[in-house]
Scaffold this motif. Sequence first.
Motif, short mmCIF file in Angstrom:
data_model
loop_
_atom_site.label_atom_id
_atom_site.label_comp_id
_atom_site.label_asym_id
_atom_site.label_seq_id
_atom_site.Cartn_x
_atom_site.Cartn_y
_atom_site.Cartn_z
N LEU A 7 12.80 -10.02 1.94
CA LEU A 7 11.82 -10.95 1.41
C LEU A 7 10.61 -10.27 0.77
O LEU A 7 10.05 -10.77 -0.20
CB LEU A 7 11.33 -11.89 2.53
N LYS A 8 10.22 -9.11 1.33
CA LYS A 8 9.01 -8.46 0.82
C LYS A 8 9.00 -7.01 1.26
O LYS A 8 9.51 -6.66 2.32
CB LYS A 8 7.77 -9.18 1.35
N THR A 9 8.39 -6.15 0.44
CA THR A 9 8.21 -4.74 0.81
C THR A 9 6.75 -4.38 0.70
O THR A 9 5.99 -5.01 -0.05
CB THR A 9 9.04 -3.81 -0.09
N ASP A 10 6.35 -3.37 1.48
CA ASP A 10 4.96 -2.93 1.49
C ASP A 10 4.81 -1.72 0.58
O ASP A 10 5.51 -0.72 0.76
CB ASP A 10 4.57 -2.55 2.92
N PRO A 11 3.91 -1.77 -0.41
CA PRO A 11 3.78 -0.67 -1.36
C PRO A 11 3.21 0.61 -0.76
O PRO A 11 3.39 1.69 -1.33
CB PRO A 11 2.84 -1.24 -2.44
N SER A 12 2.55 0.52 0.39
CA SER A 12 1.91 1.69 0.98
C SER A 12 2.78 2.42 2.00
O SER A 12 2.39 3.44 2.54
CB SER A 12 0.59 1.28 1.65
N HIS A 14 7.19 2.26 3.94
CA HIS A 14 8.57 1.77 3.81
C HIS A 14 8.76 0.44 4.53
O HIS A 14 9.91 -0.03 4.66
CB HIS A 14 9.54 2.81 4.39
N ALA A 15 7.68 -0.18 4.99
CA ALA A 15 7.77 -1.43 5.75
C ALA A 15 8.35 -2.54 4.89
O ALA A 15 8.12 -2.61 3.68
CB ALA A 15 6.39 -1.84 6.26
N ARG A 16 9.10 -3.44 5.54
CA ARG A 16 9.73 -4.54 4.83
C ARG A 16 9.81 -5.77 5.71
O ARG A 16 9.85 -5.69 6.93
CB ARG A 16 11.13 -4.16 4.36
N ARG A 17 9.84 -6.90 5.04
CA ARG A 17 9.93 -8.22 5.68
C ARG A 17 11.27 -8.82 5.31
O ARG A 17 11.66 -8.81 4.13
CB ARG A 17 8.78 -9.08 5.17
N GLY A 18 12.01 -9.32 6.31
CA GLY A 18 13.33 -9.83 6.01
C GLY A 18 13.71 -11.03 6.85
O GLY A 18 12.96 -11.49 7.73
N LYS A 19 14.87 -11.56 6.55
CA LYS A 19 15.46 -12.68 7.29
C LYS A 19 16.93 -12.37 7.53
O LYS A 19 17.68 -12.12 6.59
CB LYS A 19 15.30 -14.00 6.51
N LEU A 20 17.33 -12.41 8.80
CA LEU A 20 18.68 -12.06 9.21
C LEU A 20 19.37 -13.33 9.71
O LEU A 20 18.93 -13.93 10.69
CB LEU A 20 18.61 -11.00 10.30
N THR A 21 20.43 -13.73 9.05
CA THR A 21 21.17 -14.93 9.44
C THR A 21 22.45 -14.52 10.15
O THR A 21 23.27 -13.78 9.59
CB THR A 21 21.50 -15.80 8.22
N LEU A 362 3.04 -9.03 18.80
CA LEU A 362 2.74 -7.90 17.93
C LEU A 362 3.63 -7.93 16.69
O LEU A 362 3.16 -7.76 15.56
CB LEU A 362 2.92 -6.60 18.70
N MET A 363 4.92 -8.18 16.90
CA MET A 363 5.83 -8.22 15.76
C MET A 363 5.59 -9.43 14.86
O MET A 363 5.76 -9.37 13.64
CB MET A 363 7.28 -8.19 16.24
N ARG A 364 5.17 -10.53 15.47
CA ARG A 364 4.80 -11.70 14.65
C ARG A 364 3.60 -11.35 13.76
O ARG A 364 3.57 -11.69 12.57
CB ARG A 364 4.45 -12.89 15.55
N GLU A 365 2.61 -10.67 14.32
CA GLU A 365 1.44 -10.27 13.53
C GLU A 365 1.84 -9.27 12.44
O GLU A 365 1.28 -9.31 11.32
CB GLU A 365 0.38 -9.67 14.45
N VAL A 366 2.79 -8.38 12.74
CA VAL A 366 3.29 -7.46 11.72
C VAL A 366 3.92 -8.25 10.57
O VAL A 366 3.64 -7.98 9.39
CB VAL A 366 4.31 -6.49 12.33
N ARG A 367 4.75 -9.24 10.91
CA ARG A 367 5.39 -10.05 9.85
C ARG A 367 4.35 -10.79 9.02
O ARG A 367 4.46 -10.86 7.79
CB ARG A 367 6.38 -11.04 10.48
N GLU A 368 3.36 -11.35 9.69
CA GLU A 368 2.31 -12.07 8.96
C GLU A 368 1.53 -11.14 8.04
O GLU A 368 1.17 -11.52 6.92
CB GLU A 368 1.37 -12.76 9.95
N SER A 369 1.27 -9.92 8.49
CA SER A 369 0.54 -8.97 7.65
C SER A 369 1.37 -8.57 6.43
O SER A 369 0.83 -8.39 5.33
CB SER A 369 0.15 -7.73 8.47
N ALA A 372 1.31 -11.39 3.94
CA ALA A 372 0.01 -11.47 3.26
C ALA A 372 -0.29 -10.24 2.42
O ALA A 372 -1.33 -10.19 1.75
CB ALA A 372 -1.09 -11.67 4.29
N GLY A 373 0.59 -9.23 2.45
CA GLY A 373 0.32 -7.99 1.71
C GLY A 373 -0.79 -7.17 2.32
O GLY A 373 -1.50 -6.45 1.61
N GLU A 374 -0.93 -7.25 3.66
CA GLU A 374 -2.05 -6.59 4.34
C GLU A 374 -1.59 -5.69 5.48
O GLU A 374 -2.29 -5.49 6.47
CB GLU A 374 -3.02 -7.65 4.88
N PHE A 375 -0.41 -5.10 5.34
CA PHE A 375 0.12 -4.29 6.44
C PHE A 375 -0.72 -3.06 6.71
O PHE A 375 -0.94 -2.68 7.86
CB PHE A 375 1.57 -3.89 6.14
#
Length: 390
Positions: A7-12, A14-21, A362-369, A372-375
């Motif tokens: 869903l999203k990657t962090d430019p700063s 290798h962090a990434r946001r995803g959805k696993l079905t 903690l992981m929920r806050e990581v996903r939210e960051s 929001a592009g604020e990791f």
Amino acid sequence: MLQFDLLKTDPSSHARRGKLTLNHGVVQTPIFMPVGTYGTVKGVMPRSLHEMGAQIILGNTFHLWMRPGLDIMKGFGGLHQFEKWDKPILTDSGGFQVWSLGDMRKITEEGVTFASPVNGDKLFMSPEVSMQIQTILNSDIVMQLDECTPYETKGHLTTEAEARKSMEMSRRWAVRSKDEFARLENPNALFGIVQGGMFENLRQESLDALVEMDFPGYAIGGVSVGEPKEQMLQIMAHTPHRLPAHKPRYLMGVGTPEDLVQGVADGVDMFDCVMPTRNARNGTVFTRFGDLKLRNARHKNDPQPLDTSCTCHACAGTSGVSWDQGGREGFSRAYMHHLDRCGEMLGPMLTTIHNLHYYLNLMREVRESLDAGEFSQFRAQFKSDRARGV
């Protein structure tokens, strides 16, 4: 079935946001997975796991094979119905438990022969047997059988030649696991496991071979097995982001809150570790502001909750309002200290709930960051808060 959406990657980083079905539901990543060795997360009701936001939990192939046994599992149609958990489950292959038996087991190309730690029966675990057990368990994510490469063996550090021999056997076992998984027509997903010890060149060879086999997902094994933290971090930095971007990445058996946040920055999507539950039973509590040792006498008269910012049942009671927001319904550190000193069952139950809530939050806050592009800002604040101390 497995579908992974990036869903999203962090430019700063290798962090990434995803959805696993998966067959039993959707998992938002990055995620921490509580460990339920014998079909239960020790001391925690399934309802509490739901309430604290657990999306997927682990089961242990080796131990469930020993007890209650496969006949009972078949009768319940698998682990979900047996333990009354309707969300996804990941099962390990049994390889780590067999490895940990030490001199009680003998490893050959065919598999592992060992004496049952329950009744002494002679047993045999192979890639095929592991796939058969996990198919009966009906876990959403199945792990290939691998050999866990030790950091040291009988007093000497594992050499590159020894690590290569181990990694190459795990690679051959990956082929056999994949073939047996297909023969069984298992409808779930099989992950390959990258091995290679502390040697980056071997990690890369293992990774390349597994990627060529085209597994639905990949795990990084053989870390947190006694090596210095610096070497674990070296492998974390090297391996995850080199795995395919369109598939989930799982770091096995790690670790502290700091390890999780660093792992996310290195490109990991999924984590598990016994640390939050095991440490809870030993009186160690993870908080936003550092780790708290409940057995210290300084907590004897402390009216504060375990974590003033936490909304778990232990800290906020039924109100769900943290101490620093005006909530006063939770249990005090003094009471938790008292329960621990007296050996009362409620103590480790509450500390386990708190530690798992902390990890999952903690992981929920990581996903939210990440959303929001604020990791990077989140990481800085996380480090500052944890360094502040309790």
